[in-house]
Design an enzyme around this catalytic site. Structure first.
Site, mmCIF file in Angstrom:
data_model
loop_
_atom_site.group_PDB
_atom_site.id
_atom_site.type_symbol
_atom_site.label_atom_id
_atom_site.label_comp_id
_atom_site.label_asym_id
_atom_site.label_seq_id
_atom_site.Cartn_x
_atom_site.Cartn_y
_atom_site.Cartn_z
ATOM 1 N N SER A 1 -0.679 10.596 6.024
ATOM 2 C CA SER A 1 0.363 10.522 7.204
ATOM 3 C C SER A 1 1.568 10.887 6.433
ATOM 4 O O SER A 1 2.425 11.571 7.332
ATOM 5 C CB SER A 1 0.380 9.148 7.605
ATOM 6 O OG SER A 1 -0.587 8.790 8.614
ATOM 7 N N THR B 1 -8.686 8.546 5.204
ATOM 8 C CA THR B 1 -8.909 7.001 4.574
ATOM 9 C C THR B 1 -10.150 6.984 3.984
ATOM 10 O O THR B 1 -10.588 6.355 2.943
ATOM 11 C CB THR B 1 -8.725 6.062 6.081
ATOM 12 O OG1 THR B 1 -7.429 6.295 6.308
ATOM 13 C CG2 THR B 1 -8.677 4.608 5.087
ATOM 14 N N ASN C 1 -13.783 5.462 12.531
ATOM 15 C CA ASN C 1 -13.137 6.653 11.648
ATOM 16 C C ASN C 1 -13.153 6.538 10.112
ATOM 17 O O ASN C 1 -13.759 7.303 9.614
ATOM 18 C CB ASN C 1 -11.497 6.665 12.021
ATOM 19 C CG ASN C 1 -10.736 7.548 11.160
ATOM 20 O OD1 ASN C 1 -10.002 7.179 10.069
ATOM 21 N ND2 ASN C 1 -10.661 8.960 11.496
ATOM 22 N N GLY D 1 -2.818 5.595 13.787
ATOM 23 C CA GLY D 1 -4.082 4.872 14.396
ATOM 24 C C GLY D 1 -4.260 3.827 13.579
ATOM 25 O O GLY D 1 -3.911 3.368 12.507
ATOM 26 N N ASP D 2 -5.395 3.135 14.005
ATOM 27 C CA ASP D 2 -6.169 1.809 13.337
ATOM 28 C C ASP D 2 -7.193 1.548 14.297
ATOM 29 O O ASP D 2 -7.544 2.458 15.026
ATOM 30 C CB ASP D 2 -5.048 0.788 13.029
ATOM 31 C CG ASP D 2 -5.546 -0.589 12.266
ATOM 32 O OD1 ASP D 2 -5.591 -0.090 11.054
ATOM 33 O OD2 ASP D 2 -6.065 -1.521 12.564
ATOM 34 N N LYS E 1 0.789 -1.226 -0.099
ATOM 35 C CA LYS E 1 -0.038 -0.068 0.016
ATOM 36 C C LYS E 1 0.962 1.218 0.099
ATOM 37 O O LYS E 1 0.630 2.096 -0.795
ATOM 38 C CB LYS E 1 -0.939 0.088 1.166
ATOM 39 C CG LYS E 1 -1.594 1.265 1.468
ATOM 40 C CD LYS E 1 -2.625 1.283 2.712
ATOM 41 C CE LYS E 1 -3.071 -0.061 3.088
ATOM 42 N NZ LYS E 1 -3.897 -0.159 4.302
ATOM 43 N N LYS F 1 3.532 -2.439 11.064
ATOM 44 C CA LYS F 1 2.245 -2.499 11.868
ATOM 45 C C LYS F 1 2.419 -2.612 13.301
ATOM 46 O O LYS F 1 3.195 -3.515 13.684
ATOM 47 C CB LYS F 1 1.114 -3.226 11.086
ATOM 48 C CG LYS F 1 -0.277 -2.980 11.327
ATOM 49 C CD LYS F 1 -0.808 -1.955 10.415
ATOM 50 C CE LYS F 1 -2.219 -1.640 10.786
ATOM 51 N NZ LYS F 1 -2.992 -0.668 10.162
HETATM 52 P P1 NDP Z 1 -12.365 2.113 14.435
HETATM 53 O O1 NDP Z 1 -11.697 1.525 15.525
HETATM 54 O O2 NDP Z 1 -12.524 3.602 14.275
HETATM 55 O O3 NDP Z 1 -13.676 1.655 13.956
HETATM 56 C C1 NDP Z 1 -13.810 0.249 13.539
HETATM 57 C C2 NDP Z 1 -15.250 -0.029 13.214
HETATM 58 O O4 NDP Z 1 -15.231 -1.392 12.922
HETATM 59 C C3 NDP Z 1 -16.052 0.090 14.491
HETATM 60 O O5 NDP Z 1 -17.321 0.483 14.150
HETATM 61 C C4 NDP Z 1 -15.983 -1.260 14.887
HETATM 62 O O6 NDP Z 1 -17.087 -1.758 15.690
HETATM 63 C C5 NDP Z 1 -15.865 -2.204 13.732
HETATM 64 N N1 NDP Z 1 -15.242 -3.577 14.228
HETATM 65 C C6 NDP Z 1 -14.137 -3.499 14.640
HETATM 66 N N2 NDP Z 1 -13.639 -4.949 14.610
HETATM 67 C C7 NDP Z 1 -14.899 -5.432 14.406
HETATM 68 C C8 NDP Z 1 -15.081 -6.971 14.250
HETATM 69 N N3 NDP Z 1 -14.501 -7.957 14.795
HETATM 70 N N4 NDP Z 1 -16.346 -7.421 13.767
HETATM 71 C C9 NDP Z 1 -17.330 -6.161 13.730
HETATM 72 N N5 NDP Z 1 -17.155 -5.023 13.612
HETATM 73 C C10 NDP Z 1 -15.903 -4.628 13.969
HETATM 74 O O7 NDP Z 1 -11.087 1.850 13.242
HETATM 75 P P2 NDP Z 1 -10.962 2.320 11.806
HETATM 76 O O8 NDP Z 1 -12.159 2.996 11.308
HETATM 77 O O9 NDP Z 1 -9.686 3.395 12.012
HETATM 78 O O10 NDP Z 1 -10.441 1.147 11.015
HETATM 79 C C11 NDP Z 1 -11.327 0.388 10.318
HETATM 80 C C12 NDP Z 1 -10.793 -0.647 9.455
HETATM 81 O O11 NDP Z 1 -10.132 0.317 8.012
HETATM 82 C C13 NDP Z 1 -9.539 -1.584 9.723
HETATM 83 O O12 NDP Z 1 -9.516 -2.470 8.801
HETATM 84 C C14 NDP Z 1 -8.367 -0.701 9.540
HETATM 85 O O13 NDP Z 1 -7.247 -1.560 9.318
HETATM 86 C C15 NDP Z 1 -8.535 0.029 8.131
HETATM 87 N N6 NDP Z 1 -7.737 1.140 8.041
HETATM 88 C C16 NDP Z 1 -7.805 2.335 8.603
HETATM 89 C C17 NDP Z 1 -7.376 3.306 8.422
HETATM 90 C C18 NDP Z 1 -6.998 4.662 9.356
HETATM 91 O O14 NDP Z 1 -6.483 5.720 8.909
HETATM 92 N N7 NDP Z 1 -7.606 4.589 10.613
HETATM 93 C C19 NDP Z 1 -6.089 3.263 7.272
HETATM 94 C C20 NDP Z 1 -6.153 2.416 6.326
HETATM 95 C C21 NDP Z 1 -7.075 1.247 6.749
HETATM 96 P P3 NDP Z 1 -17.044 -2.116 17.334
HETATM 97 O O15 NDP Z 1 -16.984 -0.484 18.067
HETATM 98 O O16 NDP Z 1 -18.402 -2.706 17.684
HETATM 99 O O17 NDP Z 1 -15.845 -2.735 17.609
#
Ligand code: NDP
Length: 451
Positions: A383, A213, A244, A168-169, A117, A129
């Site tokens: 970033s 993102t 996010n 973050g993630d 990526k 990571k």
């Molecule tokens: P957040 O923690 O802000 O949000 C995660 C969301 O996904 C929440 O709604 C959460 O629900 C849900 N979720 C997490 N785990 C599970 C699960 N096992 N089953 C069902 N729902 C789940 O994270 P982000 O938005 O930052 O990240 C989301 C995805 O995007 C990830 O795959 C991450 O790796 C990817 N990503 C993020 C980036 C970033 O800049 N933040 C960059 C590139 C990729 P709940 O609150 O109930 O757990």
């Protein structure tokens, strides 16, 4: 999708042997190797130099204990990880994830994906990571801070603005980054702004990083739709998650005229036929940190909540699907339901949210499919823009930063599109992203000698 070229099969076998019990990592490697048969047919020297084997082996893996004291005075122990995957293109770069499911295999799959990526962004960043099996749900602010400080007390010695730069993630947003950066600064007696990204504006963050993102995935899908002469305008869109990535995907899709009718969290999903009320969603999830059912309760008659055990958000009919929660959240069955309901484009906001079977269903049905390593690269690209601003002690406007993001996403789209065509698989963005990312990293590694 195709099988793995026989010359590459021993590489996958060795990855599986050496990383036993890490199915997500095997899955991520499998998917990339499937695309590389066409590369080694054209450039056999990649095999002679063992470049693929080297790319599959992280440069360094750090696993450590994180002891901390909860609000009841009880000592808690978590496990911390940082996988420094590849630094051929620049310092290791990639987020930290806090979720009870985290283990070394998950961090490895994410670090592997991150390497390609980051290469696709065209920016000088390697891949890494990290994270912990810490569960932030229900923890007080004080507990989160003490946990982050304990984590950084160990991790700080492995970081640096020229060495390894986390962000973050899942489970790690502005609050957690603040606590980790604060402890890093204290331990090093040095305000090293470029050692962390996703910082708040108040101490060196970049405008548009929070949004990047989700916005980036929206731009990528917009570019895919444009290849078919269409746009978001008037289309029904489903976004999974409500963190996010999901929130800022919804924001941007709405600004482009799309109608987002459903989103979710791990407890279930909400369907809102009049379109998700973004201000309410932000209030429930971002500010109050509540469950998604609370959105439906406060929205009233317009919306209703479906618990996870009663169905999947992918049962909701839409033309564009943007999975933005977590890995393997969209199964083959979900993909078939989406295809039956007329989906025409899928953009992975999360990392590897679609199972291999789901990807195959989409591709066989001629659905435009954007893999996460291309579609969600806007976060890490911004970033890198934050690092650039930190290095030059500058701060750009939102418009300037978003314009850079939009250009980067357009370039990534065009690169994947052109690469797929060059390698004889027009329209296959998975193949295009894997090959373009791989070639950039492999070429740099080749020039650096056997390292
Ligand atoms: P957040 O923690 O802000 O949000 C995660 C969301 O996904 C929440 O709604 C959460 O629900 C849900 N979720 C997490 N785990 C599970 C699960 N096992 N089953 C069902 N729902 C789940 O994270 P982000 O938005 O930052 O990240 C989301 C995805 O995007 C990830 O795959 C991450 O790796 C990817 N990503 C993020 C980036 C970033 O800049 N933040 C960059 C590139 C990729 P709940 O609150 O109930 O757990």
């Amino acid at each position: 999708m195709m099988g793995i070229d026989e010359k590459l099969q021993p590489i996958l076998a060795e990855v599986k042997r050496r990383n036993a019990g890490e199915p997500e990592f095997h899955q991520a490697v499998h998917e990339v190797l499937e695309s590389l048969g066409r590369v080694v047919a054209k450039h056999p020297h990649y095999l002679d130099l063992a470049l693929i084997e080297r790319i599959c082996e992280p440069e360094r893996q750090i696993i450590f204990r994180i002891p901390w004291v909860d609000d009841h005075g009880k000592v808690q122990i978590n496990r911390g990880f940082r996988v420094q995957f590849n630094s051929a293109l620049g310092p290791y770069k990639g987020g930290m994830r806090f979720h009870p499911s985290v283990n070394v295999g998950i961090i490895k799959f994410l670090g592997f994906e991150q390497t390609f990526k980051n290469a696709l962004t065209g920016m000088p960043i390697g891949g890494g990571k990290g994270g912990s099996d810490f569960d932030p749900k229900g923890r007080s602010d004080g507990e989160i801070m003490r946990f982050c400080q304990s984590l950084m007390t160990e991790l700080h010695r492995h970081l640096g603005d020229q060495t390894d730069v986390p962000a973050g993630d899942i489970g790690v947003g502005g609050r957690e980054i603040g606590y980790m950066f604060g402890q890093y600064k204290r331990l090093n007696n040095r305000f090293e702004a470029g050692v962390f990204t996703g910082k708040a504006l108040a101490y060196g963050g970049s405008r548009a990083r929070t949004e990047a993102t989700g916005y980036g995935n929206t731009y990528f899908v917009q570019a895919m739709l444009a290849t078919k002469g269409t746009s978001y305008d008037g289309k029904r869109v489903v976004v999974s998650g409500s963190g996010n990535v999901a929130i800022y995907t919804i924001e941007k899709v709405q600004s482009f005229g799309g109608k987002v009718v459903a989103c979710s969290d791990s407890s279930g999903y909400v369907i809102d036929e009049s379109g998700i009320d973004l201000a309410l969603l932000k209030e429930v999830k971002d500010v109050r940190r509540e469950r998604i059912s609370e959105y439906a309760r406060r929205r009233g008659a317009d919306a209703h909540f479906v618990p996870a055990e009663k169905g999947s958000v992918w049962d909701v009919a839409c033309q564009v699907a943007m999975p933005s929660a977590t890995q393997n959240e969209l199964s083959g069955k979900d993909a078939r339901a989406l295809v039956k309901n007329g989906v025409m484009a899928v953009g992975e906001g999360a990392n590897m949210p679609c199972t291999p079977e789901a990807v195959k269903v989409f591709q066989d049905a001629g659905v435009l499919f954007a893999p996460g390593k291309a579609a969600n690269a806007g976060g890490v690209a911004t970033s890198a823009l934050e690092m650039q601003q930190n290095a030059s002690r500058d701060s750009w406007t939102f418009e300037q930063t978003e314009a850079r993001l939009a250009t980067i996403m357009r370039n990534i789209h065009d690169t994947c599109h052109a690469t797929a065509e060059e390698y004889g698989a027009p329209g296959d963005y998975v193949l295009g992203a894997n090959i373009a990312g791989f070639v950039r990293v492999a070429e740099a590694m080749r020039m650096l000698g056997v390292i």
